[in-house]
Motif scaffolding. Structure first.
Motif, PDB file in Angstrom:
ATOM      1  N   THR A 122      30.265  87.320  52.004  1.00 28.75           N
ATOM      2  CA  THR A 122      28.805  87.854  51.675  1.00 28.75           C
ATOM      3  C   THR A 122      27.844  86.791  51.172  1.00 28.75           C
ATOM      4  OG1 THR A 122      29.982  90.241  51.320  1.00 28.75           O
ATOM      5  CG2 THR A 122      27.681  89.771  50.247  1.00 28.75           C
ATOM      6  N   ALA A 123      28.228  86.002  50.238  1.00 28.63           N
ATOM      7  CA  ALA A 123      27.201  85.158  49.743  1.00 28.63           C
ATOM      8  C   ALA A 123      26.677  84.127  50.874  1.00 28.63           C
ATOM      9  CB  ALA A 123      27.960  84.253  48.573  1.00 28.63           C
ATOM     10  N   SER A 124      27.765  83.819  51.897  1.00 31.20           N
ATOM     11  CA  SER A 124      27.645  82.765  52.879  1.00 31.20           C
ATOM     12  C   SER A 124      26.389  83.725  53.970  1.00 31.20           C
ATOM     13  CB  SER A 124      28.800  82.636  53.899  1.00 31.20           C
ATOM     14  OG  SER A 124      28.457  81.751  54.659  1.00 31.20           O
ATOM     15  N   LEU A 125      26.617  84.761  54.063  1.00 26.87           N
ATOM     16  CA  LEU A 125      25.757  85.847  54.904  1.00 26.87           C
ATOM     17  C   LEU A 125      24.395  85.812  54.357  1.00 26.87           C
ATOM     18  CD1 LEU A 125      28.420  88.173  56.315  1.00 26.87           C
ATOM     19  CD2 LEU A 125      26.842  86.724  57.887  1.00 26.87           C
ATOM     20  N   GLU A 126      24.218  85.717  53.035  1.00 28.57           N
ATOM     21  CA  GLU A 126      22.903  86.010  52.179  1.00 28.57           C
ATOM     22  C   GLU A 126      22.175  84.586  52.455  1.00 28.57           C
ATOM     23  OE1 GLU A 126      24.044  86.796  48.254  1.00 28.57           O
ATOM     24  OE2 GLU A 126      24.460  88.829  48.609  1.00 28.57           O
ATOM     25  N   LEU A 127      22.765  83.410  52.645  1.00 31.53           N
ATOM     26  CA  LEU A 127      22.145  82.200  53.017  1.00 31.53           C
ATOM     27  C   LEU A 127      21.849  81.994  54.389  1.00 31.53           C
ATOM     28  CD1 LEU A 127      24.183  80.064  50.185  1.00 31.53           C
ATOM     29  CD2 LEU A 127      21.746  80.701  50.394  1.00 31.53           C
ATOM     30  N   LYS A 128      22.805  82.509  55.218  1.00 31.85           N
ATOM     31  CA  LYS A 128      22.850  82.250  56.711  1.00 31.85           C
ATOM     32  C   LYS A 128      23.010  83.613  57.280  1.00 31.85           C
ATOM     33  CE  LYS A 128      24.221  79.287  60.328  1.00 31.85           C
ATOM     34  NZ  LYS A 128      25.425  78.220  60.472  1.00 31.85           N
ATOM     35  N   PRO A 129      22.035  84.728  57.355  1.00 31.23           N
ATOM     36  CA  PRO A 129      22.399  85.901  57.873  1.00 31.23           C
ATOM     37  C   PRO A 129      22.557  86.019  59.367  1.00 31.23           C
ATOM     38  CG  PRO A 129      20.159  85.861  56.646  1.00 31.23           C
ATOM     39  CD  PRO A 129      20.644  84.265  56.712  1.00 31.23           C
ATOM     40  N   GLY A 130      23.399  86.720  59.857  1.00 33.18           N
ATOM     41  CA  GLY A 130      23.761  86.839  61.171  1.00 33.18           C
ATOM     42  C   GLY A 130      24.777  85.682  61.515  1.00 33.18           C
ATOM     43  N   ASP A 131      25.193  85.082  60.700  1.00 36.79           N
ATOM     44  CA  ASP A 131      26.317  83.974  61.220  1.00 36.79           C
ATOM     45  C   ASP A 131      27.483  84.728  61.535  1.00 36.79           C
ATOM     46  OD1 ASP A 131      27.166  81.347  61.017  1.00 36.79           O
ATOM     47  OD2 ASP A 131      28.630  81.866  59.674  1.00 36.79           O
ATOM     48  N   ILE A 132      27.835  84.377  62.808  1.00 37.89           N
ATOM     49  CA  ILE A 132      28.923  84.820  63.490  1.00 37.89           C
ATOM     50  C   ILE A 132      30.444  84.809  62.740  1.00 37.89           C
ATOM     51  CG2 ILE A 132      30.500  84.976  65.769  1.00 37.89           C
ATOM     52  CD1 ILE A 132      27.770  84.742  67.264  1.00 37.89           C
ATOM     53  N   ALA A 133      30.419  83.393  62.355  1.00 37.20           N
ATOM     54  CA  ALA A 133      31.797  83.047  62.011  1.00 37.20           C
ATOM     55  C   ALA A 133      32.042  83.931  60.497  1.00 37.20           C
ATOM     56  CB  ALA A 133      31.707  81.620  61.639  1.00 37.20           C
ATOM     57  N   ALA A 134      31.011  83.696  59.581  1.00 33.76           N
ATOM     58  CA  ALA A 134      30.974  84.820  58.420  1.00 33.76           C
ATOM     59  C   ALA A 134      31.133  86.194  58.675  1.00 33.76           C
ATOM     60  CB  ALA A 134      29.843  84.301  57.473  1.00 33.76           C
ATOM     61  N   LEU A 135      30.494  86.701  59.659  1.00 30.60           N
ATOM     62  CA  LEU A 135      30.652  88.180  60.086  1.00 30.60           C
ATOM     63  C   LEU A 135      32.077  88.344  60.510  1.00 30.60           C
ATOM     64  CD1 LEU A 135      27.393  88.826  61.655  1.00 30.60           C
ATOM     65  CD2 LEU A 135      28.294  90.118  59.616  1.00 30.60           C
ATOM     66  N   ASN A 136      32.483  87.321  61.531  1.00 26.31           N
ATOM     67  CA  ASN A 136      34.112  87.764  61.805  1.00 26.31           C
ATOM     68  C   ASN A 136      35.044  87.578  60.661  1.00 26.31           C
ATOM     69  OD1 ASN A 136      36.123  87.623  63.449  1.00 26.31           O
ATOM     70  ND2 ASN A 136      36.203  85.205  63.673  1.00 26.31           N
ATOM     71  N   GLN A 137      34.663  86.476  59.963  1.00 28.21           N
ATOM     72  CA  GLN A 137      35.893  86.460  58.702  1.00 28.21           C
ATOM     73  C   GLN A 137      35.715  87.626  57.581  1.00 28.21           C
ATOM     74  OE1 GLN A 137      38.279  84.200  58.445  1.00 28.21           O
ATOM     75  NE2 GLN A 137      37.673  83.025  59.962  1.00 28.21           N
ATOM     76  N   ARG A 138      34.539  87.861  57.365  1.00 29.00           N
ATOM     77  CA  ARG A 138      34.248  88.992  56.416  1.00 29.00           C
ATOM     78  C   ARG A 138      34.998  90.345  56.928  1.00 29.00           C
ATOM     79  NH1 ARG A 138      28.760  91.135  54.014  1.00 29.00           N
ATOM     80  NH2 ARG A 138      28.468  91.926  55.965  1.00 29.00           N
ATOM     81  N   ALA A 139      34.955  90.511  58.497  1.00 25.18           N
ATOM     82  CA  ALA A 139      35.393  91.927  58.838  1.00 25.18           C
ATOM     83  C   ALA A 139      37.049  91.730  59.031  1.00 25.18           C
ATOM     84  CB  ALA A 139      34.991  91.691  60.468  1.00 25.18           C
ATOM     85  N   LYS A 140      37.711  90.676  58.971  1.00 25.64           N
ATOM     86  CA  LYS A 140      39.161  90.302  58.748  1.00 25.64           C
ATOM     87  C   LYS A 140      39.284  90.682  57.269  1.00 25.64           C
ATOM     88  CE  LYS A 140      39.691  86.820  62.117  1.00 25.64           C
ATOM     89  NZ  LYS A 140      39.966  85.301  62.401  1.00 25.64           N
ATOM     90  N   ALA A 141      38.666  90.177  56.295  1.00 26.87           N
ATOM     91  CA  ALA A 141      38.935  90.152  55.098  1.00 26.87           C
ATOM     92  C   ALA A 141      38.856  91.969  54.732  1.00 26.87           C
ATOM     93  CB  ALA A 141      38.136  89.701  54.045  1.00 26.87           C
ATOM     94  N   LEU A 142      37.758  92.492  55.156  1.00 31.41           N
ATOM     95  CA  LEU A 142      37.498  94.080  55.035  1.00 31.41           C
ATOM     96  C   LEU A 142      38.726  94.673  55.460  1.00 31.41           C
ATOM     97  CD1 LEU A 142      33.839  94.054  55.605  1.00 31.41           C
ATOM     98  CD2 LEU A 142      34.649  94.655  53.561  1.00 31.41           C
ATOM     99  N   MET A 143      39.208  94.298  56.546  1.00 31.87           N
ATOM    100  CA  MET A 143      40.174  95.080  57.327  1.00 31.87           C
ATOM    101  C   MET A 143      41.541  95.130  56.211  1.00 31.87           C
ATOM    102  SD  MET A 143      42.251  94.444  60.942  1.00 31.87           S
ATOM    103  CE  MET A 143      42.866  92.817  60.305  1.00 31.87           C
ATOM    104  N   ASN A 145      41.505  94.493  53.441  1.00 30.31           N
ATOM    105  CA  ASN A 145      41.295  95.239  52.149  1.00 30.31           C
ATOM    106  C   ASN A 145      41.345  96.731  52.097  1.00 30.31           C
ATOM    107  OD1 ASN A 145      41.277  94.522  49.260  1.00 30.31           O
ATOM    108  ND2 ASN A 145      38.926  94.890  49.421  1.00 30.31           N
ATOM    109  N   GLY A 146      41.416  97.334  53.573  1.00 24.42           N
ATOM    110  CA  GLY A 146      41.396  98.689  53.854  1.00 24.42           C
ATOM    111  C   GLY A 146      39.978  99.309  53.942  1.00 24.42           C
ATOM    112  N   GLN A 147      38.979  98.322  54.369  1.00 26.59           N
ATOM    113  CA  GLN A 147      37.706  99.040  54.421  1.00 26.59           C
ATOM    114  C   GLN A 147      37.375  98.975  55.926  1.00 26.59           C
ATOM    115  OE1 GLN A 147      36.509  96.175  51.032  1.00 26.59           O
ATOM    116  NE2 GLN A 147      34.975  97.773  50.925  1.00 26.59           N
ATOM    117  N   THR A 148      38.054  99.771  56.661  1.00 24.36           N
ATOM    118  CA  THR A 148      38.021  99.704  58.193  1.00 24.36           C
ATOM    119  C   THR A 148      36.374  99.955  58.763  1.00 24.36           C
ATOM    120  OG1 THR A 148      40.245 100.649  58.086  1.00 24.36           O
ATOM    121  CG2 THR A 148      38.846 100.747  60.126  1.00 24.36           C
ATOM    122  N   ALA A 149      35.858 100.950  58.222  1.00 25.19           N
ATOM    123  CA  ALA A 149      34.510 101.292  58.655  1.00 25.19           C
ATOM    124  C   ALA A 149      33.497 100.152  58.498  1.00 25.19           C
ATOM    125  CB  ALA A 149      33.982 102.536  57.944  1.00 25.19           C
TER     126      ALA A 149
END
Length: 247
Positions: A122-143, A145-149
């Motif tokens: 999230t901190a990475s995306l605040e500095l670089k919005p729309g970064d695919i690598a950060a979105l991809n990795q955060r999605a894995k972490a959210l999954m 963590n049980g935060q599917t949606a």
């Protein structure tokens, strides 16, 4: 008397603060790291050499780039506590580099610390919005963590930016599969295979989803394809994100 005169003459022409500046190594200008060279060495797997080259990065007096690259080398060697230490120190010295948070987040995720990883992505995306690598990795972490949606939201955002990236469809399929939406997962695995027909792990994961919607014949065909591809095209086999089945 001659000695005193000499001492006064030396003090007059060489004041104490100037003499200290000349001899103090701590005030010498630091040579910047060769980031391109270190990046290339990491790509070639020369992790120990990178650690040796950045061995001066032992404290807050070191430059953040040295700490960052050493952290990446430690992370690649699965020395995660040392990597996290270096990334944390780099961030304390320069909190405006999105890659520092991204790499620490990846290391947290590999260490099973999903919540910490989410915060860093999230901190990475605040500095670089729309970064695919950060979105991809955060999605894995959210999954994990049980935060599917929220995980699906992140992947959807990444797909809007890069609609031809097969890894993103695979990841969304993995997330859907982990939440029991096997029908939706199969549709995304189909899209991923259409873009990356030789990635064995996608066939493997689609087999899981097919087996769970009572399509065993197709599941077996996918498993056979996955086994064949992992033998004939070993470099195409990535590590599966979803590992929740006997398949």
């Amino acid at each position: 008397m001659r000695k005193v005169g000499l001492s006064l003459w030396f003090s007059f022409f060489f004041p104490a603060h100037i003499a200290l500046f000349v001899v103090s190594p701590s005030l010498a200008q630091q040579v910047p790291v060769d980031a391109k060279k270190l990046e290339s060495m990491i790509d070639m797997g020369k992790y120990q050499e990178v650690i040796k080259m950045t061995s001066g990065a032992e404290s807050g007096h070191s430059d953040p780039e040295s700490l960052y690259y050493r952290g990446r080398a430690y992370s690649s060697l699965a020395k995660r506590s040392k990597a996290i230490r270096d990334f944390t120190e780099a961030i304390s010295l320069n909190s405006n580099k999105s890659d520092y948070y991204l790499q620490r987040g990846v290391t947290f995720l590999e260490n099973g610390q999903a919540s910490e990883a989410i915060a860093d992505f999230t901190a990475s995306l605040e500095l670089k919005p729309g970064d695919i690598a950060a979105l991809n990795q955060r999605a894995k972490a959210l999954m994990l963590n049980g935060q599917t949606a929220k995980a699906v939201d992140d992947v959807n955002g990444a797909i809007r930016i890069a609609p031809s990236n097969p890894d993103l469809y695979k990841l969304r399929a993995d997330i859907l599969s982990s939440s029991g939406n096997f029908q939706g997962a199969v549709a995304d695995y189909n899209r991923a295979i259409g873009l990356a027909p030789y990635a064995s792990v996608i066939y493997n994961n689609r087999a899981v989803a097919l087996a769970n919607i009572n399509r065993p014949k197709e599941a077996v065909e996918d498993l056979n394809s996955a086994m064949e591809l992992s033998t004939t095209r070993p470099n195409s086999a990535a590590s599966p994100v979803f590992q929740g089945s006997q398949w």
